[in-house]
Design an enzyme around this catalytic site. Structure first.
Site, PDB file in Angstrom:
ATOM      1  N   SER A  21     -37.483 134.365 -14.289  1.00 25.58           N
ATOM      2  CA  SER A  21     -38.632 133.829 -14.082  1.00 25.58           C
ATOM      3  C   SER A  21     -39.651 134.999 -13.993  1.00 25.58           C
ATOM      4  O   SER A  21     -41.223 134.758 -14.258  1.00 25.58           O
ATOM      5  CB  SER A  21     -38.290 132.507 -13.603  1.00 25.58           C
ATOM      6  N   ARG A  25     -43.310 135.713 -15.842  1.00 28.89           N
ATOM      7  CA  ARG A  25     -44.927 135.542 -15.370  1.00 28.89           C
ATOM      8  C   ARG A  25     -45.038 137.230 -15.528  1.00 28.89           C
ATOM      9  O   ARG A  25     -45.933 137.507 -15.293  1.00 28.89           O
ATOM     10  CB  ARG A  25     -44.087 135.205 -13.992  1.00 28.89           C
ATOM     11  N   ARG A 118     -36.974 120.039 -27.929  1.00 34.46           N
ATOM     12  CA  ARG A 118     -37.147 120.290 -26.131  1.00 34.46           C
ATOM     13  C   ARG A 118     -38.327 119.397 -26.492  1.00 34.46           C
ATOM     14  O   ARG A 118     -39.390 119.443 -27.316  1.00 34.46           O
ATOM     15  CB  ARG A 118     -37.163 121.417 -25.751  1.00 34.46           C
ATOM     16  N   SER A 164     -41.674 121.895 -14.616  1.00 36.94           N
ATOM     17  CA  SER A 164     -42.383 122.427 -14.170  1.00 36.94           C
ATOM     18  C   SER A 164     -43.546 123.548 -14.776  1.00 36.94           C
ATOM     19  O   SER A 164     -44.211 123.789 -14.564  1.00 36.94           O
ATOM     20  CB  SER A 164     -41.899 122.822 -12.734  1.00 36.94           C
ATOM     21  N   GLN A 165     -42.577 123.622 -16.098  1.00 34.97           N
ATOM     22  CA  GLN A 165     -43.057 124.748 -16.778  1.00 34.97           C
ATOM     23  C   GLN A 165     -44.527 124.272 -17.439  1.00 34.97           C
ATOM     24  O   GLN A 165     -45.194 125.591 -17.956  1.00 34.97           O
ATOM     25  CB  GLN A 165     -42.098 125.202 -18.081  1.00 34.97           C
ATOM     26  N   SER A 191     -38.368 120.995 -10.434  1.00 41.92           N
ATOM     27  CA  SER A 191     -38.315 121.866 -10.399  1.00 41.92           C
ATOM     28  C   SER A 191     -39.813 122.803  -9.879  1.00 41.92           C
ATOM     29  O   SER A 191     -39.668 123.941  -9.815  1.00 41.92           O
ATOM     30  CB  SER A 191     -38.038 122.866 -11.888  1.00 41.92           C
ATOM     31  N   ASP A 310     -30.999 124.456 -12.323  1.00 38.88           N
ATOM     32  CA  ASP A 310     -30.050 125.882 -13.772  1.00 38.88           C
ATOM     33  C   ASP A 310     -29.014 125.824 -12.923  1.00 38.88           C
ATOM     34  O   ASP A 310     -28.178 126.226 -13.255  1.00 38.88           O
ATOM     35  CB  ASP A 310     -31.165 127.089 -13.350  1.00 38.88           C
ATOM     36  N   ARG A 382     -26.033 129.152 -19.494  1.00 37.44           N
ATOM     37  CA  ARG A 382     -25.794 128.354 -18.812  1.00 37.44           C
ATOM     38  C   ARG A 382     -24.215 127.695 -18.029  1.00 37.44           C
ATOM     39  O   ARG A 382     -23.282 127.666 -17.790  1.00 37.44           O
ATOM     40  CB  ARG A 382     -26.579 127.655 -17.719  1.00 37.44           C
TER      41      ARG A 382
HETATM   42  O1  LIG Z   1     -40.124 128.138 -14.988  1.00 41.37           O
HETATM   43  C1  LIG Z   1     -39.757 128.689 -14.546  1.00 41.37           C
HETATM   44  O2  LIG Z   1     -38.946 129.849 -15.404  1.00 41.37           O
HETATM   45  C2  LIG Z   1     -38.287 127.891 -15.514  1.00 41.37           C
HETATM   46  C3  LIG Z   1     -38.026 126.817 -14.609  1.00 41.37           C
HETATM   47  C4  LIG Z   1     -37.100 125.282 -14.821  1.00 41.37           C
HETATM   48  O3  LIG Z   1     -37.697 124.789 -16.295  1.00 41.37           O
HETATM   49  P1  LIG Z   1     -38.078 123.510 -15.621  1.00 41.37           P
HETATM   50  O4  LIG Z   1     -39.464 123.453 -15.187  1.00 41.37           O
HETATM   51  O5  LIG Z   1     -38.138 122.864 -17.175  1.00 41.37           O
HETATM   52  O6  LIG Z   1     -37.426 122.615 -15.081  1.00 41.37           O
HETATM   53  C5  LIG Z   1     -36.382 126.540 -15.456  1.00 41.37           C
HETATM   54  O7  LIG Z   1     -34.868 125.297 -16.344  1.00 41.37           O
HETATM   55  C6  LIG Z   1     -36.116 126.915 -15.870  1.00 41.37           C
HETATM   56  O8  LIG Z   1     -34.795 127.957 -16.181  1.00 41.37           O
HETATM   57  C7  LIG Z   1     -36.977 128.072 -15.547  1.00 41.37           C
HETATM   58  C1  LIG Z   2     -33.979 125.922 -19.314  1.00 40.61           C
HETATM   59  C2  LIG Z   2     -33.836 127.585 -19.040  1.00 40.61           C
HETATM   60  O1  LIG Z   2     -34.282 128.026 -19.540  1.00 40.61           O
HETATM   61  P1  LIG Z   2     -35.939 128.168 -20.554  1.00 40.61           P
HETATM   62  O2  LIG Z   2     -36.693 126.632 -19.942  1.00 40.61           O
HETATM   63  O3  LIG Z   2     -36.770 128.965 -20.125  1.00 40.61           O
HETATM   64  O4  LIG Z   2     -35.291 127.497 -21.948  1.00 40.61           O
HETATM   65  C3  LIG Z   2     -32.790 127.729 -18.072  1.00 40.61           C
HETATM   66  O5  LIG Z   2     -32.461 129.330 -18.019  1.00 40.61           O
HETATM   67  O6  LIG Z   2     -31.420 127.605 -17.797  1.00 40.61           O
END
Ligand SMILES: O=C(O)C1=C[C@@H](OP(=O)(O)O)[C@@H](O)[C@H](O)C1
Ligand SMILES: C=C(OP(=O)(O)O)C(=O)O
Length: 428
Positions: A21, A25, A118, A164-165, A191, A310, A382
């Site tokens: 993550s 960024r 997704r 949250s992305q 998240s 995660d 995972r």
């Molecule tokens: O912002 C990020 O780096 C991430 C946010 C999370 O997703 P969500 O915000 O969709 O839960 C996580 O599951 C993903 O592995 C990485």
């Molecule tokens: C969901 C994950 O990443 P991303 O959302 O970037 O595919 C993860 O790393 O478990």
């Protein structure tokens, strides 16, 4: 590709891989800056998708020994000369969808079969509210996506329950618009720690985000900001470290996991989870070392997955080995990852003789004796890593689609074997 897992104990020191993550960024924010060196980046399939996307927008990124030298486009993006393919990376898709709104032309974004299932509707809707023409080619919110620039900033509200992305993506792109932007969150912000990571890194680049919390959450992003990240060292990844720590707890082993320093990562919670389940675990934050000794017996817990999706596969296999009934709750958003991870873990742990009750936003797992089985990794890194460590307890277990560890932890099997795990890679 498959792995055959036998009953294992592990021992010794291991260096946690760099955070996926933070690396996403760092590459993105460096590319929006002028010149930046990113030390200790995670170079995995997902983060290389971000490298390719940033290069498509005009960044020049050199891979050197333990760093990336990023020659950024300073917020002035090219219109990519081809479709952006994010492969399996949801983070890359969301971040680049928002960033492409800054380009003076149209960008097409796609990915692999998982990515094209997704959800992105909330992000697309907000971008349209902020002056961008953004849509999915099939009208279902899933990639392929088309984004026609025109990001003007303004006020918008977004559902915080899915990813949250979407919010992180808007926080990264909005500072470069001509008008102040306010993003208000509707409902729960799932998240949340990942948004904290985003804000922390933006601040390191001199970009300010104002967070307002009075019952509900909103983010005010002043316009016309300038990115200026000049160097950054990526911290270790607690999500990846969770598999190493859980293995020690489940097999009654002792390991020292290094490169784990305090950061905004929510998945640091794995330390508290393991302590609550009965492992002997300490964290020297100065040295960046987590020491864990498994006592062979684990206690069931209740785990709220709202902030740490995660960790669910890791906690699910820990629960399978624990005495009692573990409840993993507040986890509906875990269904929207590379796979539906609630369903995948329920199906695969059942094959290993564990009673799992799957409900809309939870798993209830009754600990028992893990039995060896042929289990499916669902092409999800995972799921693969969690089932592999379950196999190291049960023995006589094969897990397929193990090439997917390249997404976040390419050295997973090498590290485990170096610690003494009884693992053999198989074709097929
Ligand atoms: O912002 C990020 O780096 C991430 C946010 C999370 O997703 P969500 O915000 O969709 O839960 C996580 O599951 C993903 O592995 C990485
Ligand atoms: C969901 C994950 O990443 P991303 O959302 O970037 O595919 C993860 O790393 O478990």
């Amino acid at each position: 590709m498959k792995v055959s897992a036998g009953i294992s104990r592990i021992n010794g020191e291991v260096f946690a891989p760099s955070s996926k993550s933070y690396t996403h960024r760092a590459i993105t924010i460096a590319s929006l800056s002028e010149e930046c060196i990113v030390y200790r980046p995670l170079l995995s399939a997902d983060t290389l998708a971000t490298v390719r996307a940033c290069e498509a927008f005009g960044a020049r990124i050199e891979k050197q020994h333990d760093r990336l030298v990023v020659h950024g486009f300073r917020g002035k993006l090219n219109v990519p000369d081809n479709v952006i393919d994010v492969a399996n990376s949801g983070t890359t898709l969301r971040f680049m969808t928002a960033i492409s709104a800054l380009a003076k032309g149209s960008t097409v974004l796609t990915g692999d079969s998982s990515i094209r299932t997704r959800p992105n509707k909330p992000l697309l809707e907000v971008l349209n509210d902020l002056g961008v023409e953004a849509f999915s080619t099939r009208g279902n919110g899933c990639a392929p996506l088309v984004v026609r620039g025109g990001f003007n900033g303004g006020n918008a509200t977004i559902d915080g329950s899915i990813s949250s992305q979407f919010i992180s993506a808007l926080l990264i792109a909005s500072p470069l618009t001509g008008r102040d932007t306010t993003i208000s969150i509707r409902g729960d912000l799932k998240s949340r720690p990942y948004v904290d990571v985003t804000i922390e890194m933006l601040r390191q680049a001199g970009v300010e985000i104002i967070t307002k919390e009075n019952g509900s959450i909103s983010f005010v992003i002043p316009a016309n900001q300038v990115y200026d990240l000049r160097e950054y060292t990526v911290p270790g990844d607690f999500s990846s470290a969770s598999y190493l720590l859980a293995t020690a707890a489940m097999t009654g082993s002792t390991v020292f996991v290094k490169n784990l320093f305090p950061s905004k990562q929510g998945d640091v919670e794995i330390i508290d989870v393991l302590r609550r389940m009965g492992a002997d675990i300490t964290w020297d934050m100065e040295e960046g070392t987590v020491k864990i000794t498994g006592k062979g017996k684990l206690e069931a817990i209740t785990f709220d997955a709202g902030a740490t999706p995660d960790l669910v596969p890791t906690v699910a296999v820990l629960a399978a080995c624990a005495e009692g009934v573990t409840h993993i709750k507040n986890a509906e958003h875990v269904r929207y990852k590379e796979t539906d991870r609630l369903h995948a873990m329920a199906v695969e742990l059942a094959k290993m003789g564990i009673s799992v009750k799957e409900e809309r936003d939870s798993l209830t797992i009754t600990g028992g004796k893990l039995q060896g089985a042929e289990v499916h990794g669902w092409h999800d890194h995972r799921i693969v890593m969690s089932l592999t460590i379950a196999g190291m307890v049960a023995g006589d277990t094969t897990v397929d689609t193990v090439e997917s560890v390249d997404i976040s932890y390419p050295g997973f099997f090498d590290d485990m074997k170096r610690l003494g795990a009884n693992l053999s890679m198989l074709e097929g």
